[in-house]
Write an enzyme that holds these catalytic residues in place. Structure first.
Site, PDB file in Angstrom:
ATOM      1  N   SER A   1       0.795  -1.234   0.000  1.00 48.16           N
ATOM      2  CA  SER A   1       0.000   0.000   0.000  1.00 48.16           C
ATOM      3  C   SER A   1       0.824   1.278   0.000  1.00 48.16           C
ATOM      4  O   SER A   1       0.262   2.365  -0.166  1.00 48.16           O
ATOM      5  CB  SER A   1      -0.966   0.008   1.182  1.00 48.16           C
TER       6      SER A   1
ATOM      7  N   TYR B   1     -11.203   1.919   4.837  1.00 50.82           N
ATOM      8  CA  TYR B   1     -10.083   1.750   3.916  1.00 50.82           C
ATOM      9  C   TYR B   1     -10.525   0.977   2.686  1.00 50.82           C
ATOM     10  O   TYR B   1     -11.143  -0.077   2.786  1.00 50.82           O
ATOM     11  CB  TYR B   1      -8.960   1.009   4.616  1.00 50.82           C
ATOM     12  N   SER B   2     -10.220   1.524   1.508  1.00 51.25           N
ATOM     13  CA  SER B   2     -10.707   0.926   0.269  1.00 51.25           C
ATOM     14  C   SER B   2      -9.615   0.864  -0.784  1.00 51.25           C
ATOM     15  O   SER B   2      -9.228   1.878  -1.362  1.00 51.25           O
ATOM     16  CB  SER B   2     -11.899   1.713  -0.283  1.00 51.25           C
ATOM     17  N   ASN B   3      -9.111  -0.343  -1.026  1.00 52.38           N
ATOM     18  CA  ASN B   3      -8.190  -0.552  -2.133  1.00 52.38           C
ATOM     19  C   ASN B   3      -8.899  -0.360  -3.474  1.00 52.38           C
ATOM     20  O   ASN B   3      -8.297   0.112  -4.440  1.00 52.38           O
ATOM     21  CB  ASN B   3      -7.609  -1.960  -2.056  1.00 52.38           C
TER      22      ASN B   3
ATOM     23  N   THR C   1       2.025   2.772   5.336  1.00 53.71           N
ATOM     24  CA  THR C   1       2.417   1.404   5.647  1.00 53.71           C
ATOM     25  C   THR C   1       1.943   0.515   4.504  1.00 53.71           C
ATOM     26  O   THR C   1       1.074   0.894   3.723  1.00 53.71           O
ATOM     27  CB  THR C   1       1.812   0.916   6.971  1.00 53.71           C
ATOM     28  N   GLY C   2       2.520  -0.670   4.415  1.00 52.68           N
ATOM     29  CA  GLY C   2       2.125  -1.586   3.354  1.00 52.68           C
ATOM     30  C   GLY C   2       2.222  -3.032   3.811  1.00 52.68           C
ATOM     31  O   GLY C   2       3.204  -3.413   4.455  1.00 52.68           O
TER      32      GLY C   2
END
Length: 414
Positions: free
Chosen positions: A121, A221-223, A360-361
C-alpha cells in the site's frame, strides 16, 4: 490488500528462526559538508527485550538513538521473529541503513539495505501524487465524480457514482467495498501464484457487495478506490498509469530500484524473499490483483527519497499539498487518512503522543513502514519479510511473528 492493518499489531509467534547477522551502513556529513559513508558488519546475539532500552529515548543523543534503532531492528529477527529486516533511518544530518537476519531462508543470504521488496500500500502515495499533480495542472478537480471520468463503471446495489468524488477515493470516505473475502485469492492459495486479475474484474467483484456507507458519511479503507483512481489517471492522460508514475516521480527523483510490475509474478534483481507464517516462500506472487492499490516494488532508500520529497512539498503545488495533508480520522483511534498518505499516533516513552506521517504496506510475504516525524527531522523506512495474506483473508490476526512498532518508537519519538 485485505483491509488495512495498523502499524504491525502484535501477532502470535510463528516458527521462523533467523540468523542473527547484522549489517549497518552509515552516512553523515563531514566538517566540509561532504557525505561520508562507512559500513559495519556484525554477528550478534540478540537481546530478548522487545523495547531494548527505548524508554530512555526522550533524553537520547543522536548516537544513542541510532543504537536503539539498531537494537530494535536486531530484535525483529531474534528467534521466533522475522527471517530478515532492512531499514533506512535518518535523524538530522545522519543517515543509517540497517540490515538484520537473512533475505533468503533457503540460501542464508544476508538481508542488506539495498534489497528490493514489494511495497504494497505504499504504492498508494505514488498514485495519489500523480492525481494531485493532475489536479494542480487543471486536468481534474478532486470534486469531480467518478461517474464523470468512468461513466458506467461503478454499478452495484446501493452505489451512487455521481456522488462519489475523487477526493473520497483518495481519503477512503467513498464507502466502496473491497472484495476481501478469501475466495478472491483462492487461485494463489491453490498454488497458481502467477494468476492474473485485471483491475476491472477486481472492481466488479467489489461492487457486488453494498457500500459500507453513503458517500462521504464514514471512513473505511478501500483498495478498490485506488484501482478506480488508476483508471482515472489513464483516462485523463491517455497513458499507462505506470508510465505516468515513471515520468513524473521515479525518473526525476532517481528511484533507480523502483518498479511497477503489473502481471509479472517474479521479483527481479537483488531482493528479499517474502514468507508466510509457516515459512512458505511467497516471493513469486502476481501483483495484478493489487495494481494501483499496491503492486509496486522498491527499496528503503528509494521510498525514503520519495516520501521526503512528497512530505517536504517538492512534488505538489501548495493547494494540492494542503489536500495531501487534509486528514479525516481513520475510525480506529490511532490516526487519520489524507490524500494518499496516512498518520499514525502512538505513545512515546516520555508520555507524549506523537503523530507520524507516511504510509504502511502489507502484502504476501512483506510488511513495510515509511514514516516521518511531523517536522521532517526524523524518518524511518522499514521492511520485514513475513506477512501472511492467506491468514488475513480468512480472519486470522496472526499475520506476522511480532510487532515492528518498537523500531518506530526508537526512530521517531523525540
Amino acid at each position: 490488500m485485505v483491509g488495512k492493518p495498523a502499524w504491525s499489531p502484535t501477532a502470535r509467534p510463528g516458527k521462523l528462526d533467523s540468523v542473527n547477522r547484522f549489517r549497518e551502513e552509515n552516512e553523515q556529513m563531514d566538517a566540509h559538508g561532504r557525505v561520508v559513508r562507512f559500513t559495519v558488519r556484525i554477528t550478534v546475539a540478540v537481546a530478548a527485550s522487545s523495547l531494548l532500552g527505548v524508554a530512555a529515548i526522550g533524553t537520547a543523543s543522536a548516537g544513542q538513538r541510532a543504537d536503539q534503532v539498531r537494537d530494535a531492528v536486531r530484535e525483529l529477527v531474534s528467534p521466533g521473529g522475522f527471517p530478515g529486516a532492512v531499514a533506512y533511518f535518518r535523524t538530522g544530518g545522519t543517515t543509517r541503513r540497517l540490515g538484520a537476519g537473512v533475505a533468503d531462508l533457503a540460501t542464508g543470504e544476508p538481508a542488506t539495505p539495498g534489497l528490493r521488496f514489494r511495497i504494497a500500500s505504499n504504492t498508494k502515495s505514488f498514485v495519489a501524487t500523480v492525481l494531485l499533480q493532475l489536479a494542480g495542472e487543471g486536468e481534474v478537480s478532486l470534486d469531480d465524480s467518478i461517474e464523470r471520468w468512468l461513466p458506467g463503471t461503478v454499478r452495484g446495489p446501493g452505489y451512487t457514482p455521481s456522488e462519489i468524488t475523487l477526493r473520497m477515493l483518495l481519503n477512503h470516505t467513498s464507502g466502496l467495498h473491497d472484495p476481501d473475502e478469501a475466495e478472491l485469492f483462492e487461485p494463489y492459495f491453490a498454488g497458481n501464484r502467477g494468476y492474473v486479475y485485471e483491475p476491472s474484474e477486481v472492481i466488479r467483484r467489489s461492487l457486488l457487495t453494498r457500500p459500507a456507507f453513503d458517500p462521504g458519511q464514514g471512513v473505511a479503507y478501500s483498495n478498490t478506490g485506488y484501482l478506480l483512481l488508476g483508471q482515472v489517471i489513464e483516462k485523463v492522460t491517455h497513458h499507462d498509469v505506470r508510465a505516468e508514475i515513471q515520468r513524473r516521480l521515479v525518473r526525476p527523483l532517481g528511484l533507480t530500484r523502483t518498479s511497477f510490475p503489473r502481471h509479472d509474478p517474479v521479483l527481479h534483481g537483488p531482493h528479499l524473499h517474502g514468507y508466510g507464517m509457516t515459512g512458505q516462500d511467497l516471493t513469486t506472487f502476481s501483483p495484478s490483483y493489487d495494481w494501483t492499490a499496491g503492486a509496486m516494488v522498491s527499496t528503503v532508500d528509494d521510498l525514503a527519497t520519495f516520501h521526503r520529497a512528497l512530505l517536504g512539498g517538492k512534488l505538489l503545488k501548495p493547494a494540492q499539498q494542503a489536500e495531501l495533508t487534509r486528514l479525516v480520522p481513520n475510525g480506529q483511534g490511532y490516526g487519520g487518512y489524507g490524500a494518499g498518505i496516512e498518520t499514525i499516533d502512538f505513545g512515546c516513552p516520555d508520555g507524549s503522543t506523537q503523530t507520524m506521517w507516511g504510509n504502511t504496506g502489507a502484502g504476501p510475504g512483506f510488511y513495510s513502514v515509511s514514516m516521518s516525524s511531523a517536522d521532517g527531522s526524523r524518518q524511518l523506512v522499514l521492511a520485514a519479510n513475513v506477512f501472511d495474506l492467506e491468514r488475513e483473508s480468512k480472519g486470522n490476526p496472526a499475520t506476522m511473528p511480532r510487532s515492528t512498532l518498537p523500531v518506530g518508537v526508537a526512530a521517531l519519538c523525540r
